[in-house]
Design a protein around this motif. Sequence first.
Motif, PDB file in Angstrom:
ATOM      1  N   UNK A  12       3.239  -1.785   6.846  1.00 43.88           N
ATOM      2  CA  UNK A  12       3.700  -1.186   8.101  1.00 43.88           C
ATOM      3  C   UNK A  12       2.566  -1.057   9.110  1.00 43.88           C
ATOM      4  N   UNK A  13       1.399  -0.627   8.654  1.00 45.11           N
ATOM      5  CA  UNK A  13       0.251  -0.486   9.555  1.00 45.11           C
ATOM      6  C   UNK A  13      -0.184  -1.855  10.067  1.00 45.11           C
ATOM      7  N   UNK A  15       1.153   2.223  -1.413  1.00 44.26           N
ATOM      8  CA  UNK A  15       0.051   1.781  -0.559  1.00 44.26           C
ATOM      9  C   UNK A  15       0.338   0.415   0.055  1.00 44.26           C
ATOM     10  N   UNK A  16       0.970  -0.456  -0.704  1.00 39.71           N
ATOM     11  CA  UNK A  16       1.311  -1.779  -0.187  1.00 39.71           C
ATOM     12  C   UNK A  16       2.317  -1.673   0.961  1.00 39.71           C
ATOM     13  N   UNK A  17       3.305  -0.809   0.809  1.00 36.67           N
ATOM     14  CA  UNK A  17       4.304  -0.631   1.865  1.00 36.67           C
ATOM     15  C   UNK A  17       3.657  -0.043   3.111  1.00 36.67           C
ATOM     16  N   UNK A  60       3.380   2.974  -9.019  1.00 38.47           N
ATOM     17  CA  UNK A  60       4.056   3.610  -7.890  1.00 38.47           C
ATOM     18  C   UNK A  60       3.099   3.810  -6.722  1.00 38.47           C
ATOM     19  N   UNK A  61       1.874   4.232  -7.040  1.00 43.53           N
ATOM     20  CA  UNK A  61       0.872   4.419  -5.973  1.00 43.53           C
ATOM     21  C   UNK A  61       0.555   3.087  -5.293  1.00 43.53           C
TER      22      UNK A  61
END
Length: 78
Positions: free
Chosen positions: A50-51, A44-46, A39-40
């Motif tokens: 976005x960044x 972090x991938x999402x 989940x982490x």
Amino acid sequence: MFRRPDPVPFAFLAEADAFRSNVTPPPRERASAGQIAGRWLLGLTVVAGLVGSLVLGMPALSTDTVPQTQQPQAAQGR
């Protein structure tokens, strides 16, 4: 002629709001360490996506604010 409808007892509806079941649901299963790590990593991938899209997209969204200087014309040099 006006006919009066038969009375219907709606007391059971009022009691339904206060009804509490004596059956407890089973306890939730605890997530394993692998599930928590997954989940982490997904989060972090999402966020990184976005960044990254913001960083790569900002130059395309910005307007050119470089002042255009007047170039000398060829007729002025003669």
